[in-house]
Design a protein around this motif. Sequence first.
Motif, mmCIF file in Angstrom:
data_model
loop_
_atom_site.group_PDB
_atom_site.id
_atom_site.type_symbol
_atom_site.label_atom_id
_atom_site.label_comp_id
_atom_site.label_asym_id
_atom_site.label_seq_id
_atom_site.Cartn_x
_atom_site.Cartn_y
_atom_site.Cartn_z
ATOM 1 N N TYR B 44 67.639 -13.185 -45.476
ATOM 2 C CA TYR B 44 66.392 -13.471 -45.649
ATOM 3 C C TYR B 44 66.098 -13.890 -47.251
ATOM 4 N N ARG B 45 65.563 -14.938 -47.427
ATOM 5 C CA ARG B 45 65.122 -15.005 -48.863
ATOM 6 C C ARG B 45 63.916 -14.001 -49.452
ATOM 7 N N LEU B 46 63.985 -13.682 -50.514
ATOM 8 C CA LEU B 46 63.154 -12.627 -51.115
ATOM 9 C C LEU B 46 62.665 -13.314 -52.394
ATOM 10 N N PHE B 47 61.213 -13.533 -52.582
ATOM 11 C CA PHE B 47 60.671 -14.228 -53.582
ATOM 12 C C PHE B 47 59.862 -13.167 -54.605
ATOM 13 N N HIS B 48 60.097 -13.242 -55.776
ATOM 14 C CA HIS B 48 58.968 -12.548 -56.785
ATOM 15 C C HIS B 48 57.647 -12.978 -56.372
ATOM 16 N N ASP B 49 56.824 -12.446 -56.546
ATOM 17 C CA ASP B 49 55.212 -12.879 -56.211
ATOM 18 C C ASP B 49 54.735 -13.699 -57.391
ATOM 19 N N SER B 50 55.592 -13.818 -58.402
ATOM 20 C CA SER B 50 54.958 -14.724 -59.364
ATOM 21 C C SER B 50 54.902 -16.111 -58.738
ATOM 22 N N ASN B 51 55.794 -16.200 -57.668
ATOM 23 C CA ASN B 51 55.815 -17.529 -57.092
ATOM 24 C C ASN B 51 54.694 -18.034 -56.246
ATOM 25 N N VAL B 52 53.602 -17.081 -56.029
ATOM 26 C CA VAL B 52 52.414 -17.236 -55.543
ATOM 27 C C VAL B 52 51.636 -18.249 -56.402
ATOM 28 N N VAL B 53 51.567 -18.133 -57.788
ATOM 29 C CA VAL B 53 50.954 -18.623 -58.829
ATOM 30 C C VAL B 53 51.792 -20.017 -59.076
ATOM 31 N N ARG B 54 53.113 -19.797 -58.865
ATOM 32 C CA ARG B 54 53.863 -21.069 -59.326
ATOM 33 C C ARG B 54 53.583 -22.193 -58.196
ATOM 34 N N LEU B 55 53.534 -21.677 -57.071
ATOM 35 C CA LEU B 55 53.250 -22.835 -56.036
ATOM 36 C C LEU B 55 51.517 -23.273 -56.142
ATOM 37 N N GLY B 56 50.737 -22.537 -56.643
ATOM 38 C CA GLY B 56 49.771 -22.726 -57.185
ATOM 39 C C GLY B 56 49.559 -23.929 -57.982
ATOM 40 N N PHE B 57 50.264 -23.810 -58.924
ATOM 41 C CA PHE B 57 50.542 -24.826 -60.089
ATOM 42 C C PHE B 57 50.876 -26.037 -59.308
ATOM 43 N N ILE B 58 51.863 -25.827 -58.414
ATOM 44 C CA ILE B 58 52.587 -27.035 -58.281
ATOM 45 C C ILE B 58 51.635 -27.907 -57.335
ATOM 46 N N LYS B 59 50.820 -27.225 -56.608
ATOM 47 C CA LYS B 59 49.872 -27.726 -55.726
ATOM 48 C C LYS B 59 48.628 -28.551 -56.563
ATOM 49 N N ARG B 60 48.511 -27.705 -57.573
ATOM 50 C CA ARG B 60 47.423 -28.451 -58.483
ATOM 51 C C ARG B 60 47.837 -29.773 -58.992
#
Lengths: 135, 135
Positions: B44-60
């Motif tokens: 199972y993949r494990l992601f550091h929670d900073s990726n929430v922000v990263r995804l937000g940035f990507i989406k913007r």
Amino acid sequence: MITQEPKLLKIGQLAHSSGVPVKTIRYYEDIGLLRADGRTEGQYRLFHDSNVVRLGFIKRLQGLGLSLQEIADCLAVYDHGELPCKDIHAKLAHQVENIDRQVTELLLLRQELTSLLTTWNSSPTTTANAICPNL
Amino acid sequence: MITQEPKLLKIGQLAHSSGVPVKTIRYYEDIGLLRADGRTEGQYRLFHDSNVVRLGFIKRLQGLGLSLQEIADCLAVYDHGELPCKDIHAKLAHQVENIDRQVTELLLLRQELTSLLTTWNSSPTTTANAICPNL
DNA sequence: GTTGACTCTCCTGTCCGCTGGAGGGTTTAT
DNA sequence: ATAAACCCTCCAGCGGACAGGAGAGTCAAC
């Protein structure tokens, strides 16, 4: 009275003077953005030269991120000055709103980017912040 | 000293708290926009929670019409504060120019559309100009 | 009247940004 | 111990906007 002859162009000529590839023009005709104003004996498409302008318009709208479908909606305004206008009017107004939103977002991004750039400039090669905190 | 525990999220949790579908996250990982920070025993993949922000940035960025490739370039700035920066700096600057151009074009279109709208309003149902001349 | 450029239709392929599903293993709660 | 929920990989497909090419007919010039 000046007889303004409405020149008829073959697809290649239209392509040339509009800068839009032959293939694309046929495609646009397929999906209804454009209509040939006739055919020759041998089934060659003939386009009124106003289509040069039309293609320019299409390309400009497209350059702004409108889908061909949305562009089709806009063109409908020109083509039928008729009265499904209510919908179309609303749609156009909606587009304007979209544009406004887009512009403000763009300006926001612009600011972010430029601030990034200046940060980059001011701390020239500070490898310190290798994992940038300002994300 | 405050121990800020870097939470690890499973893909579903990341999806939930970022609003980006699981499938899309995997896709983004595939094309290199994102990296799992590890795997469980059972892969199972494990992601550091900073990726929430990263995804937000990507989406913007995406919302502003950047391609995933362009976004990847931008993210490279964050990821390697390192010195292919010259290229990237140039690219960012270029993006800013693009934005400016886009904005001015948008405003131009906006004007065209609004003038169309007002024309439409002022001549309510003048079927006269059925084939609109102002194209 | 023949050559060469142009055009026709139809079908396939491409790139992008996903989305869905099959088939199967893993975690967690009870 | 088992069921439900979650996750894995791999592969297929989709919509949009074209581009390429086959195979065949047409037009313009010499």
